[in-house]
Each structure stands twice: as C-alpha cells, then as structure tokens.
Design a protein around this motif. Structure first.
Motif, PDB file in Angstrom:
ATOM      1  N   ILE A  30      -3.800   5.238   1.250  1.00  0.00           N
ATOM      2  CA  ILE A  30      -4.827   4.475   1.967  1.00  0.00           C
ATOM      3  C   ILE A  30      -5.074   5.091   3.336  1.00  0.00           C
ATOM      4  O   ILE A  30      -6.230   5.223   3.761  1.00  0.00           O
ATOM      5  CB  ILE A  30      -4.412   2.989   2.083  1.00  0.00           C
ATOM      6  N   LYS A  31      -4.001   5.499   4.015  1.00  0.00           N
ATOM      7  CA  LYS A  31      -4.135   6.114   5.335  1.00  0.00           C
ATOM      8  C   LYS A  31      -4.954   7.404   5.251  1.00  0.00           C
ATOM      9  O   LYS A  31      -5.813   7.669   6.098  1.00  0.00           O
ATOM     10  CB  LYS A  31      -2.756   6.396   5.920  1.00  0.00           C
ATOM     11  N   SER A  32      -4.723   8.187   4.230  1.00  0.00           N
ATOM     12  CA  SER A  32      -5.461   9.424   4.029  1.00  0.00           C
ATOM     13  C   SER A  32      -6.949   9.151   3.827  1.00  0.00           C
ATOM     14  O   SER A  32      -7.798   9.843   4.395  1.00  0.00           O
ATOM     15  CB  SER A  32      -4.894  10.172   2.826  1.00  0.00           C
ATOM     16  N   ILE A  33      -7.247   8.157   3.037  1.00  0.00           N
ATOM     17  CA  ILE A  33      -8.656   7.797   2.792  1.00  0.00           C
ATOM     18  C   ILE A  33      -9.316   7.331   4.078  1.00  0.00           C
ATOM     19  O   ILE A  33     -10.445   7.740   4.393  1.00  0.00           O
ATOM     20  CB  ILE A  33      -8.749   6.711   1.704  1.00  0.00           C
ATOM     21  N   ILE A  34      -8.637   6.485   4.841  1.00  0.00           N
ATOM     22  CA  ILE A  34      -9.189   5.970   6.098  1.00  0.00           C
ATOM     23  C   ILE A  34      -9.418   7.115   7.089  1.00  0.00           C
ATOM     24  O   ILE A  34     -10.447   7.164   7.770  1.00  0.00           O
ATOM     25  CB  ILE A  34      -8.258   4.893   6.708  1.00  0.00           C
ATOM     26  N   ILE A  45      -9.476  -0.995   6.487  1.00  0.00           N
ATOM     27  CA  ILE A  45      -8.530  -1.119   7.596  1.00  0.00           C
ATOM     28  C   ILE A  45      -7.543  -2.255   7.321  1.00  0.00           C
ATOM     29  O   ILE A  45      -6.343  -2.137   7.588  1.00  0.00           O
ATOM     30  CB  ILE A  45      -9.283  -1.338   8.923  1.00  0.00           C
ATOM     31  N   TYR A  46      -8.047  -3.350   6.739  1.00  0.00           N
ATOM     32  CA  TYR A  46      -7.187  -4.466   6.359  1.00  0.00           C
ATOM     33  C   TYR A  46      -6.147  -4.017   5.330  1.00  0.00           C
ATOM     34  O   TYR A  46      -4.960  -4.320   5.463  1.00  0.00           O
ATOM     35  CB  TYR A  46      -8.042  -5.603   5.803  1.00  0.00           C
ATOM     36  N   GLU A  47      -6.588  -3.288   4.314  1.00  0.00           N
ATOM     37  CA  GLU A  47      -5.666  -2.796   3.279  1.00  0.00           C
ATOM     38  C   GLU A  47      -4.609  -1.869   3.878  1.00  0.00           C
ATOM     39  O   GLU A  47      -3.444  -1.910   3.485  1.00  0.00           O
ATOM     40  CB  GLU A  47      -6.435  -2.073   2.173  1.00  0.00           C
ATOM     41  N   LEU A  48      -5.016  -1.024   4.816  1.00  0.00           N
ATOM     42  CA  LEU A  48      -4.072  -0.126   5.486  1.00  0.00           C
ATOM     43  C   LEU A  48      -3.029  -0.928   6.253  1.00  0.00           C
ATOM     44  O   LEU A  48      -1.831  -0.640   6.168  1.00  0.00           O
ATOM     45  CB  LEU A  48      -4.816   0.820   6.434  1.00  0.00           C
ATOM     46  N   THR A  49      -3.457  -1.940   6.974  1.00  0.00           N
ATOM     47  CA  THR A  49      -2.549  -2.771   7.748  1.00  0.00           C
ATOM     48  C   THR A  49      -1.558  -3.500   6.844  1.00  0.00           C
ATOM     49  O   THR A  49      -0.360  -3.550   7.126  1.00  0.00           O
ATOM     50  CB  THR A  49      -3.338  -3.793   8.585  1.00  0.00           C
ATOM     51  N   TYR A  55       5.400  -1.884   3.682  1.00  0.00           N
ATOM     52  CA  TYR A  55       6.343  -0.764   3.675  1.00  0.00           C
ATOM     53  C   TYR A  55       7.451  -0.964   4.711  1.00  0.00           C
ATOM     54  O   TYR A  55       8.635  -0.834   4.408  1.00  0.00           O
ATOM     55  CB  TYR A  55       5.592   0.542   3.921  1.00  0.00           C
ATOM     56  N   PHE A  56       7.065  -1.315   5.945  1.00  0.00           N
ATOM     57  CA  PHE A  56       8.063  -1.480   6.993  1.00  0.00           C
ATOM     58  C   PHE A  56       8.932  -2.719   6.759  1.00  0.00           C
ATOM     59  O   PHE A  56      10.114  -2.725   7.105  1.00  0.00           O
ATOM     60  CB  PHE A  56       7.417  -1.499   8.372  1.00  0.00           C
ATOM     61  N   TYR A  57       8.375  -3.754   6.145  1.00  0.00           N
ATOM     62  CA  TYR A  57       9.185  -4.921   5.787  1.00  0.00           C
ATOM     63  C   TYR A  57      10.268  -4.525   4.780  1.00  0.00           C
ATOM     64  O   TYR A  57      11.428  -4.911   4.924  1.00  0.00           O
ATOM     65  CB  TYR A  57       8.310  -6.034   5.209  1.00  0.00           C
ATOM     66  N   LEU A  58       9.878  -3.760   3.774  1.00  0.00           N
ATOM     67  CA  LEU A  58      10.850  -3.334   2.758  1.00  0.00           C
ATOM     68  C   LEU A  58      11.926  -2.435   3.359  1.00  0.00           C
ATOM     69  O   LEU A  58      13.096  -2.523   2.982  1.00  0.00           O
ATOM     70  CB  LEU A  58      10.139  -2.642   1.601  1.00  0.00           C
ATOM     71  N   LEU A  59      11.548  -1.590   4.310  1.00  0.00           N
ATOM     72  CA  LEU A  59      12.542  -0.747   4.992  1.00  0.00           C
ATOM     73  C   LEU A  59      13.542  -1.608   5.769  1.00  0.00           C
ATOM     74  O   LEU A  59      14.746  -1.352   5.733  1.00  0.00           O
ATOM     75  CB  LEU A  59      11.871   0.235   5.943  1.00  0.00           C
ATOM     76  N   ARG A  60      13.037  -2.622   6.467  1.00  0.00           N
ATOM     77  CA  ARG A  60      13.934  -3.518   7.196  1.00  0.00           C
ATOM     78  C   ARG A  60      14.860  -4.267   6.246  1.00  0.00           C
ATOM     79  O   ARG A  60      16.044  -4.448   6.522  1.00  0.00           O
ATOM     80  CB  ARG A  60      13.136  -4.510   8.041  1.00  0.00           C
TER      81      ARG A  60
END
Length: 71
Positions: A30-34, A45-49, A55-60
C-alpha cells in the motif's frame, strides 16, 4: 475451556508471526502504491494508516509475548 481443544502457545505464536509477515507485506504494498500516486485518495491514505497501525500493533504484541520475529 470446557470440552474444547486446548490451543498451544507455540501455535498461537506461529500464527502471530505469520500475521506479522503478512501485515508487513500488505503495508509495504500500500505504501508503494501511495508513493507512486500523483494524488493519493483519502481512502488510500486511510488504508495505509490502518495497515501501518496493524503491523506495529502485532510487533508490540510479539514483544510482549517474547516471540522472536526472525525467520
């Protein structure tokens, strides 16, 4: 858990790692597309956020569970 199968910690940890790697790829795509978009849409932008937050929640969560995310 009455009458159900007990789920092992290792199975949950493995699923967590799978989710982390899948979320990372989704976020990067998604970041690449944006980044390539001339005018990114609000929805993009909403989908990217959302993808980044997931991702960061799962890392935590992996850090709290003391799961190594190295493959």
């Amino acid at each position: 858990m009455i009458g159900g199968k007990k789920i092992k910690k290792s199975q949950i940890d493995e699923q967590l790692l799978d989710d982390i790697f899948h979320s990372k790829e989704e976020w990067k795509n998604i970041k690449s597309i944006i980044e390539r978009s001339v005018e990114p849409s609000e929805y993009g932008i909403y989908e990217l956020t959302v993808a980044e937050a997931k991702y960061f929640y799962l890392l935590r969560e992996a850090r709290v569970r003391k799961v190594s995310a190295m493959r």
